[in-house]
Design an enzyme around this catalytic site. Structure first.
Site, PDB file in Angstrom:
ATOM      1  N   PRO A   2      -7.228   3.813  -4.401  1.00 18.19           N
ATOM      2  CA  PRO A   2      -6.299   4.249  -3.356  1.00 18.19           C
ATOM      3  C   PRO A   2      -6.891   4.062  -1.963  1.00 18.19           C
ATOM      4  CG  PRO A   2      -7.089   6.121  -4.661  1.00 18.19           C
ATOM      5  CD  PRO A   2      -7.654   4.893  -5.278  1.00 18.19           C
ATOM      6  N   GLU A   3      -6.128   3.437  -1.087  1.00 18.20           N
ATOM      7  CA  GLU A   3      -6.545   3.255   0.299  1.00 18.20           C
ATOM      8  C   GLU A   3      -5.682   4.175   1.169  1.00 18.20           C
ATOM      9  OE1 GLU A   3      -6.797  -0.910   1.374  1.00 18.20           O
ATOM     10  OE2 GLU A   3      -7.248  -1.492  -0.680  1.00 18.20           O
TER      11      GLU A   3
END
Ligand SMILES: [Zn+2]
Length: 280
Positions: A2-3
């Site tokens: 996840p960014e």
């Protein structure tokens, strides 16, 4: 992994469910999850606290509790925060029971995720959180900042974009997408970028991140929003995950290159490694 856009989506979904509730029970089944303080202290600190706010900074989830305690979560590769467990879930590492009936579960297949619970004055234990650079959608992140951050840096621009102290929240997906949008080859050294190119790149990062937040993030393998739903930005990816396929812009075959230990995908025609003679 996840960014920024995925973490933003998770926080946006969870905050209304958690804010104002009191944590009445903390169960941590994987002590490696807790970076600071020890797992036992962590439980003691969080139990009984009221959740005041839940926000995002870089790729971190930041939960402000009463009495000044802060609970920090980094999902790393495969961490997930969920209010509803999927049937057959085998990777639950912790559970937080709230007095409003919500059970917040932390699941993590690869177990790289990290949590901290710290009082003011304990920031030295937070590692990278302390040195985060500006948020890409904030005013502080602009062409001048990028030009100054890249000055004298021979490292590849792709590696510099992943450096969280230069810009917070970017990972492999959105760094590749921003470089494609800006028409900049990922292997070019940071210091070779002109002021104009820094301006183009800063704008491209903002465009890509804002678009991905609007699309509720990119769904790959383990990503789920806080409500268990998936994002849809993968339908708009131009280069990430597309090596060997034709460029949507020029038709050239997209190439893959190893930079700073990570795979980069780029278009060899749209993202030239060296400026051509005569080009301004
Ligand atoms: Zn192209």
């Amino acid at each position: 992994m996840p960014e920024l856009p995925e973490v933003e989506t998770i926080v946006g979904d969870l905050a209304p469910l958690l804010t104002g509730a009191r944590i009445i029970r903390v169960q941590v089944w994987d002590p490696r999850l807790v970076r600071f303080p020890g797992a036992e202290d962590f439980n003691r600190r969080l139990t009984g606290r009221i959740i005041r706010t839940m926000t995002r900074r870089g790729k971190y989830v930041v939960v402000e509790l009463d009495q000044g305690l802060t609970w920090l979560v980094h999902l790393r590769m495969t961490g997930r925060l969920l209010t509803r467990l999927e049937p057959g879930e085998r990777h639950q590492r912790a559970q937080f029971t709230l007095d409003n009936g919500v059970n917040l579960s932390y699941c993590d297949l690869r177990r790289f995720g990290d949590m901290w619970a710290f009082w003011p004055g304990e920031e030295e234990h937070l590692g990278g959180f302390q040195t985060l650079g500006p948020e890409p959608l904030g005013e502080e992140y602009n062409p001048d900042w990028l030009l100054a951050a890249f000055a004298g840096r021979k490292a590849a621009v792709k590696a510099l974009l992943l450096n969280q102290s230069i810009v917070a929240g970017l990972g492999n997906i959105y760094a590749d997408e921003a470089l494609f949008l800006a028409g900049i080859h990922p292997a070019r050294s940071g210091c070779s970028l002109t002021a104009e190119e820094c301006g183009t790149l800063a704008a491209a990062v903002k465009t890509v991140i804002a678009g991905a937040i609007a699309g509720r993030g990119t769904t790959f393998r383990d990503y789920r929003s806080g409500l268990g739903t998936v994002g849809n930005y993968q339908q708009r990816l131009q280069v990430y995950g597309r090596a060997g396929e034709p460029c949507f812009s020029c038709g050239e075959t997209l190439e893959r290159m190893r930079i700073g230990g990570r795979t980069s995908v780029f278009c060899p025609r749209c993202q030239l490694q060296v400026r051509q003679a005569g080009e301004i």
